[in-house]
Design a protein around this motif. Structure first.
Motif, PDB file in Angstrom:
ATOM      1  N   UNK A 121      -4.899 -11.731   4.372  1.00 33.46           N
ATOM      2  CA  UNK A 121      -5.136 -10.391   4.915  1.00 33.46           C
ATOM      3  C   UNK A 121      -5.441  -9.381   3.891  1.00 33.46           C
ATOM      4  N   UNK A 122      -6.511  -8.616   4.200  1.00 36.26           N
ATOM      5  CA  UNK A 122      -6.934  -7.522   3.056  1.00 36.26           C
ATOM      6  C   UNK A 122      -6.765  -6.171   4.215  1.00 36.26           C
ATOM      7  N   UNK A 123      -6.168  -5.067   3.773  1.00 33.11           N
ATOM      8  CA  UNK A 123      -5.996  -3.914   4.461  1.00 33.11           C
ATOM      9  C   UNK A 123      -6.471  -2.677   3.564  1.00 33.11           C
ATOM     10  N   UNK A 124      -7.257  -1.726   4.268  1.00 31.06           N
ATOM     11  CA  UNK A 124      -7.662  -0.604   3.497  1.00 31.06           C
ATOM     12  C   UNK A 124      -7.109   0.678   4.353  1.00 31.06           C
ATOM     13  N   UNK A 125      -6.390   1.699   3.675  1.00 26.46           N
ATOM     14  CA  UNK A 125      -5.717   2.807   4.043  1.00 26.46           C
ATOM     15  C   UNK A 125      -6.704   3.838   3.835  1.00 26.46           C
ATOM     16  N   UNK A 126      -6.958   4.663   4.911  1.00 25.88           N
ATOM     17  CA  UNK A 126      -7.881   5.716   4.912  1.00 25.88           C
ATOM     18  C   UNK A 126      -7.088   6.977   4.746  1.00 25.88           C
ATOM     19  N   UNK A 127      -7.527   8.000   4.250  1.00 30.57           N
ATOM     20  CA  UNK A 127      -6.728   9.389   4.217  1.00 30.57           C
ATOM     21  C   UNK A 127      -6.279   9.921   5.596  1.00 30.57           C
ATOM     22  N   UNK A 128      -5.076  10.224   5.826  1.00 24.90           N
ATOM     23  CA  UNK A 128      -4.544  10.218   7.163  1.00 24.90           C
ATOM     24  C   UNK A 128      -3.828   9.030   7.512  1.00 24.90           C
ATOM     25  N   UNK A 163      -6.946   3.544  -0.487  1.00 19.16           N
ATOM     26  CA  UNK A 163      -6.265   2.692  -1.002  1.00 19.16           C
ATOM     27  C   UNK A 163      -6.092   1.236  -0.264  1.00 19.16           C
ATOM     28  N   UNK A 164      -6.087   0.206  -0.882  1.00 19.21           N
ATOM     29  CA  UNK A 164      -5.838  -1.064  -0.040  1.00 19.21           C
ATOM     30  C   UNK A 164      -4.960  -2.163  -0.878  1.00 19.21           C
ATOM     31  N   UNK A 198       0.838  -1.207  -0.120  1.00 23.56           N
ATOM     32  CA  UNK A 198       0.046  -0.212   0.078  1.00 23.56           C
ATOM     33  C   UNK A 198       0.860   1.260  -0.024  1.00 23.56           C
ATOM     34  N   UNK A 199       1.883   1.313   0.871  1.00 23.68           N
ATOM     35  CA  UNK A 199       2.835   2.467   0.795  1.00 23.68           C
ATOM     36  C   UNK A 199       3.538   2.956  -0.350  1.00 23.68           C
ATOM     37  N   UNK A 200       4.130   1.592  -0.871  1.00 25.40           N
ATOM     38  CA  UNK A 200       5.076   1.812  -2.398  1.00 25.40           C
ATOM     39  C   UNK A 200       4.042   2.181  -3.342  1.00 25.40           C
ATOM     40  N   UNK A 201       2.911   1.494  -3.380  1.00 25.93           N
ATOM     41  CA  UNK A 201       2.175   1.655  -4.753  1.00 25.93           C
ATOM     42  C   UNK A 201       1.200   2.806  -4.633  1.00 25.93           C
ATOM     43  N   UNK A 241       2.490 -13.408  -1.044  1.00 26.96           N
ATOM     44  CA  UNK A 241       2.101 -12.949  -2.334  1.00 26.96           C
ATOM     45  C   UNK A 241       1.130 -11.679  -2.024  1.00 26.96           C
ATOM     46  N   UNK A 242       1.398 -10.608  -2.721  1.00 35.16           N
ATOM     47  CA  UNK A 242       0.557  -9.386  -2.544  1.00 35.16           C
ATOM     48  C   UNK A 242      -0.171  -9.223  -3.866  1.00 35.16           C
ATOM     49  N   UNK A 243      -1.022  -8.106  -3.559  1.00 34.32           N
ATOM     50  CA  UNK A 243      -1.946  -7.803  -4.954  1.00 34.32           C
ATOM     51  C   UNK A 243      -2.771  -6.468  -4.333  1.00 34.32           C
ATOM     52  N   UNK A 244      -3.093  -5.999  -5.304  1.00 39.38           N
ATOM     53  CA  UNK A 244      -3.910  -4.749  -5.269  1.00 39.38           C
ATOM     54  C   UNK A 244      -4.913  -4.538  -6.257  1.00 39.38           C
TER      55      UNK A 244
END
Length: 145
Positions: free
Chosen positions: A75-82, A27-28, A17-20, A40-43
């Motif tokens: 695992x699936x994560x979602x980053x909010x603004x902030x 974003x997630x 998430x941080x890199x992409x 393995x990761x994906x977005x």
């Protein structure tokens, strides 16, 4: 399950998430731990027509299939603004995809008191009445227990 491997899986998801997505928007990503220790990761790419978009888990799920490796954890994560990261439990479609790998797959779900805290649960705990148990000759016996 080895906690270090689970932590590494979460870390891989956060790093993607941080890199992409270096911006501060919604974003997630997802990450899956395979039986051989591979993570393995994906977005999810966006599309002009949202009806054709796919979830974050598709890429690692298909990668596991390509590598012929069972999935042990997801695992699936979602980053909010902030920057706050929310834990997203697998949707019904992803639960169905993961079910192919058995009832013991660990999935990350949000703690009821804090959606940023991961609680690891076995798939059969979040999918207790799996429809395939109606077909005992076709389902993994572990689903019936």
């Amino acid at each position: 399950m080895d906690q270090d491997l689970l932590d590494a899986t979460v870390r891989a998801c956060r790093e993607l998430i941080a890199r992409r997505y270096p911006d501060d928007d919604h974003h997630g990503a997802a990450a899956m731990l395979l039986a051989d220790g591979t993570i393995l990761t994906g977005t999810a790419p966006t599309a002009i027509n949202p009806a054709v978009e796919v979830c974050h888990e598709i890429e690692p799920y298909c990668g596991a299939h390509r590598l012929d490796q069972p999935i042990l954890a997801s695992v699936c994560l979602h980053r909010e603004p902030g920057g706050r990261l929310l834990v997203l439990a697998p949707c019904g479609v992803c639960r169905e995809r993961l079910a192919v790998h058995g009832p013991g797959v660990l999935v990350a779900v949000a703690h009821r008191a804090d959606p940023t805290v991961i609680v690891w649960k076995r798939l059969n705990e979040v999918l207790p009445d799996y429809w395939m148990i109606a077909f005992p000759d076709e389902v993994d016996p572990a689903w019936r227990s």
